[in-house]
Design an enzyme around this catalytic site. Structure first.
Site, PDB file in Angstrom:
ATOM      1  N   TYR A 141       0.835  -1.197   0.000  1.00  0.00           N
ATOM      2  CA  TYR A 141       0.000   0.000   0.000  1.00  0.00           C
ATOM      3  C   TYR A 141       0.874   1.253   0.000  1.00  0.00           C
ATOM      4  O   TYR A 141       0.647   2.187  -0.785  1.00  0.00           O
ATOM      5  CB  TYR A 141      -0.905  -0.014   1.226  1.00  0.00           C
ATOM      6  CG  TYR A 141      -1.690   1.261   1.444  1.00  0.00           C
ATOM      7  CD1 TYR A 141      -2.913   1.454   0.809  1.00  0.00           C
ATOM      8  CD2 TYR A 141      -1.221   2.261   2.293  1.00  0.00           C
ATOM      9  CE1 TYR A 141      -3.641   2.626   0.999  1.00  0.00           C
ATOM     10  CE2 TYR A 141      -1.939   3.428   2.494  1.00  0.00           C
ATOM     11  CZ  TYR A 141      -3.150   3.609   1.847  1.00  0.00           C
ATOM     12  OH  TYR A 141      -3.854   4.768   2.044  1.00  0.00           O
ATOM     13  N   LYS A 145       1.037   4.216  -2.938  1.00  0.00           N
ATOM     14  CA  LYS A 145       0.719   5.619  -2.664  1.00  0.00           C
ATOM     15  C   LYS A 145       1.926   6.517  -2.924  1.00  0.00           C
ATOM     16  O   LYS A 145       1.786   7.625  -3.457  1.00  0.00           O
ATOM     17  CB  LYS A 145       0.235   5.773  -1.228  1.00  0.00           C
ATOM     18  CG  LYS A 145      -1.168   5.264  -0.981  1.00  0.00           C
ATOM     19  CD  LYS A 145      -2.216   6.061  -1.751  1.00  0.00           C
ATOM     20  CE  LYS A 145      -3.632   5.678  -1.385  1.00  0.00           C
ATOM     21  NZ  LYS A 145      -4.652   6.430  -2.139  1.00  0.00           N
TER      22      LYS A 145
END
Length: 233
Positions: A141, A145
């Site tokens: 994740y 990002k």
């Protein structure tokens, strides 16, 4: 003449909320994602089993067919997802790959689509995350990002290739108060979460010109004790 907007991630919590609001205000909405949104005017459904190139070509071709020579007023990417996973997890590579597909790929396609089917003076918005630092418990994740942040910083630099006078920004929200997040974290302090309706309204106001777009800026969005702040970085 109808206003037209693309919402990447139109079946997610924020995407659904945005599409509902755009519909109420008579915008023509195209939802793009791995699932359809029944409220959208048009749906383009892609598969994460397809490559970035294949997905991108499909999105460009399908939107061009829908537009019939017109252009979009705005392209908003709010696609996302979340998976835990440190290096020791057996499915670490699988979940890291999924995060790239759910977070980075839509951002790349949205950015490319804006060079083809966004009006001059149109609006492009990407979505990062607030206060991004190391993420040892959810590495995939964090990497996805961080890549979106890099993409946006590159777009904010010279030689970006966007249409003339494109307005563009990125939102960096902390945790948003959605039903899915409440189910996943039932013991959390919800007063520290961003109200979904408030964030939806703010994005709509950037899109329709009620609020000036902080051109080329990332806007960090956090809530503390029920008070939500929007800070340009």
């Amino acid at each position: 003449m109808a206003h037209r907007v693309v919402v990447f991630g139109g079946s997610g919590s924020l995407g659904r909320s945005l599409i509902t609001l755009f519909n109420k205000n008579n915008w023509e909405v195209t939802s793009i994602g791995t699932r359809a949104n029944d409220e959208a005017t048009h749906n383009i459904v892609v598969s994460n089993d397809e490559s970035l190139e294949v997905q991108g070509k499909k999105v460009i071709q399908d939107t061009s067919s829908l537009l019939n020579g017109e252009k979009y007023d705005a392209i908003l990417c709010v696609a996302g997802g979340f998976c835990m996973g440190n290096l020791a997890k057996e499915d670490f590579l699988e979940t890291a790959d999924l995060m790239l597909k759910k977070i980075l790929n839509p951002s790349l396609i949205a950015s490319k689509l804006s060079t083809v089917n966004l009006k001059e003076d149109g609006f492009l918005m990407l979505t990062g995350v607030a206060d991004l630092q190391s993420t040892p418990g959810y590495i995939g994740y964090g990497i996805a990002k961080a890549a979106v942040h890099h993409l946006f910083n590159s777009i904010a630099s010279k030689g970006r290739g966007l249409p003339k006078n494109t307005k563009f920004m990125a939102i960096l929200p902390a945790t948003i108060d959605t039903s899915n997040n409440r189910k996943a974290m039932p013991d959390a302090d919800f007063s520290q979460w961003i109200p979904l309706d408030l964030l939806t309204r703010r994005i709509f106001e950037y899109t329709n010109g009620t609020l000036s777009v902080p051109q080329g800026k990332m806007v960090q969005i956090t809530t503390k004790n029920g008070d939500t702040n929007f800070v340009e970085l």
